[in-house]
Design a protein around this motif. Structure first.
Motif, PDB file in Angstrom:
ATOM      1  N   GLN A   3       0.633  -1.476   0.076  1.00  0.00           N
ATOM      2  CA  GLN A   3       0.403  -0.300  -0.115  1.00  0.00           C
ATOM      3  C   GLN A   3       0.903   1.268   0.035  1.00  0.00           C
ATOM      4  N   LEU A   4       0.228   2.639  -0.234  1.00  0.00           N
ATOM      5  CA  LEU A   4       1.157   3.623  -0.739  1.00  0.00           C
ATOM      6  C   LEU A   4       0.384   4.412   0.392  1.00  0.00           C
ATOM      7  N   ARG A   5       0.944   5.222   1.162  1.00  0.00           N
ATOM      8  CA  ARG A   5       0.446   6.370   1.610  1.00  0.00           C
ATOM      9  C   ARG A   5      -0.032   7.365   1.563  1.00  0.00           C
ATOM     10  N   SER A   6      -0.731   8.144   1.359  1.00  0.00           N
ATOM     11  CA  SER A   6      -1.118   9.195   0.578  1.00  0.00           C
ATOM     12  C   SER A   6      -0.794  10.789   1.428  1.00  0.00           C
ATOM     13  N   VAL A   7      -0.571  11.998   0.653  1.00  0.00           N
ATOM     14  CA  VAL A   7       0.156  12.495   0.739  1.00  0.00           C
ATOM     15  C   VAL A   7      -1.443  13.744   1.167  1.00  0.00           C
ATOM     16  N   HIS A   8      -2.371  13.210   0.695  1.00  0.00           N
ATOM     17  CA  HIS A   8      -3.587  13.942   0.903  1.00  0.00           C
ATOM     18  C   HIS A   8      -4.386  13.506   1.607  1.00  0.00           C
ATOM     19  N   ALA A   9      -3.883  12.842   2.781  1.00  0.00           N
ATOM     20  CA  ALA A   9      -5.162  11.760   3.604  1.00  0.00           C
ATOM     21  C   ALA A   9      -6.181  12.838   4.244  1.00  0.00           C
ATOM     22  N   GLU A  10      -6.139  13.964   4.296  1.00  0.00           N
ATOM     23  CA  GLU A  10      -7.310  14.262   4.999  1.00  0.00           C
ATOM     24  C   GLU A  10      -8.519  14.097   3.765  1.00  0.00           C
ATOM     25  N   HIS A  11      -7.879  14.099   2.283  1.00  0.00           N
ATOM     26  CA  HIS A  11      -9.239  14.166   1.816  1.00  0.00           C
ATOM     27  C   HIS A  11      -9.495  12.582   0.981  1.00  0.00           C
ATOM     28  N   ALA A  12      -8.518  12.029   1.156  1.00  0.00           N
ATOM     29  CA  ALA A  12      -8.679  11.122   0.832  1.00  0.00           C
ATOM     30  C   ALA A  12      -8.526   9.757   1.858  1.00  0.00           C
ATOM     31  N   GLU A  13      -8.168   8.347   1.633  1.00  0.00           N
ATOM     32  CA  GLU A  13      -8.338   7.099   2.388  1.00  0.00           C
ATOM     33  C   GLU A  13      -6.436   7.562   2.344  1.00  0.00           C
ATOM     34  N   VAL A  14      -5.704   6.712   3.882  1.00  0.00           N
ATOM     35  CA  VAL A  14      -4.531   7.151   4.469  1.00  0.00           C
ATOM     36  C   VAL A  14      -3.438   6.282   3.500  1.00  0.00           C
ATOM     37  N   TRP A  15      -4.093   4.885   3.336  1.00  0.00           N
ATOM     38  CA  TRP A  15      -3.218   4.114   2.950  1.00  0.00           C
ATOM     39  C   TRP A  15      -3.863   3.702   1.656  1.00  0.00           C
ATOM     40  N   GLN A  16      -3.738   2.988   0.679  1.00  0.00           N
ATOM     41  CA  GLN A  16      -4.678   3.266  -0.887  1.00  0.00           C
ATOM     42  C   GLN A  16      -3.464   1.947  -1.545  1.00  0.00           C
ATOM     43  N   TRP A  17      -4.111   1.023  -2.682  1.00  0.00           N
ATOM     44  CA  TRP A  17      -3.037   0.485  -3.459  1.00  0.00           C
ATOM     45  C   TRP A  17      -2.915   1.773  -4.821  1.00  0.00           C
ATOM     46  N   PRO A  18      -1.739   1.152  -5.797  1.00  0.00           N
ATOM     47  CA  PRO A  18      -1.425   2.170  -6.573  1.00  0.00           C
ATOM     48  C   PRO A  18      -2.854   2.173  -7.580  1.00  0.00           C
ATOM     49  N   GLY A  19      -3.380   3.721  -8.118  1.00  0.00           N
ATOM     50  CA  GLY A  19      -4.630   3.356  -8.592  1.00  0.00           C
ATOM     51  C   GLY A  19      -5.053   5.085  -8.877  1.00  0.00           C
ATOM     52  N   GLY A  20      -6.044   4.919  -9.354  1.00  0.00           N
ATOM     53  CA  GLY A  20      -6.760   6.070  -9.263  1.00  0.00           C
ATOM     54  C   GLY A  20      -8.332   6.616  -9.616  1.00  0.00           C
ATOM     55  N   ASN A  21      -8.309   7.244 -10.652  1.00  0.00           N
ATOM     56  CA  ASN A  21      -9.494   7.935 -11.036  1.00  0.00           C
ATOM     57  C   ASN A  21      -9.444   7.339 -12.243  1.00  0.00           C
ATOM     58  N   LEU A  22     -10.283   6.756 -12.957  1.00  0.00           N
ATOM     59  CA  LEU A  22     -10.813   6.550 -14.401  1.00  0.00           C
ATOM     60  C   LEU A  22     -10.806   7.962 -15.189  1.00  0.00           C
ATOM     61  N   ASP A  23     -10.109   8.537 -15.906  1.00  0.00           N
ATOM     62  CA  ASP A  23     -10.117   9.619 -17.348  1.00  0.00           C
ATOM     63  C   ASP A  23     -11.063   9.458 -17.884  1.00  0.00           C
TER      64      ASP A  23
END
Length: 169
Positions: free
Chosen positions: A35-55
């Protein structure tokens, strides 16, 4: 409009709008999830898998591979293998339904893990831990998603998970 029929372009405007995300679930050689630790934890999950929103116009698979490359520097070349479909109802921080696709990224060797290069605008660190060890660093819904992915990988059967948010969550 005869017999309740609408032209498709008109009918589509009546359907609910939703967004999507896609990610890759990796483990180390001992089966511990990455898992990756988000630098935007106030707006997102703290720990995440590599991925994101679809364009716009992007498939879930293409988004998962693109996001993985952007966030970790890993150029995944495997085949799509769906582990989990995740439906999230609207919440205060995301006002429409969100549909997620978690794909199996397989196992990373120690060398591959050491080669991870994080995008500092998105993630500050990465870690691999046993599923149980992740429990204390995750809220209940995020941990349920991790557990569902672990179970799907173990059984070889893709899972389906709903996160039902209460108003104001």
């Amino acid at each position: 409009m005869a017999n309740g029929w609408m032209p498709p372009e008109e009918y589509v405007r009546t359907l609910p709008k939703q967004t999507g995300y896609a990610c890759l679930y990796f483990t180390d050689e001992h089966g511990n999830p990455l898992q990756l630790r988000s630098v935007h934890a106030e707006h997102a999950e703290v720990w995440q898998w590599p991925g994101g929103n679809l364009d716009a116009g992007e498939t879930p698979w293409a988004a998962a591979v693109r996001e993985c490359r952007e966030e970790t520097g890993l150029d995944f070349r495997g085949e799509p293998r769906l582990l989990l479909t995740h439906f999230v109802t609207p919440r205060a921080t995301w006002p429409c339904p969100h549909v997620g696709f978690v794909f199996d990224g397989g196992t990373l060797t120690a060398r591959e893990l050491a080669a991870i290069t994080l995008d500092p605008a998105e993630h500050g660190e990465w870690a691999v831990r046993s599923p149980e060890a992740w429990r204390d660093d995750m809220d209940d819904s995020t941990y349920r998603r991790l557990a569902a992915a672990v179970e799907a990988r173990r059984t070889g059967v893709a899972g389906y998970l709903e996160t039902l948010n209460r108003s104001g969550d």
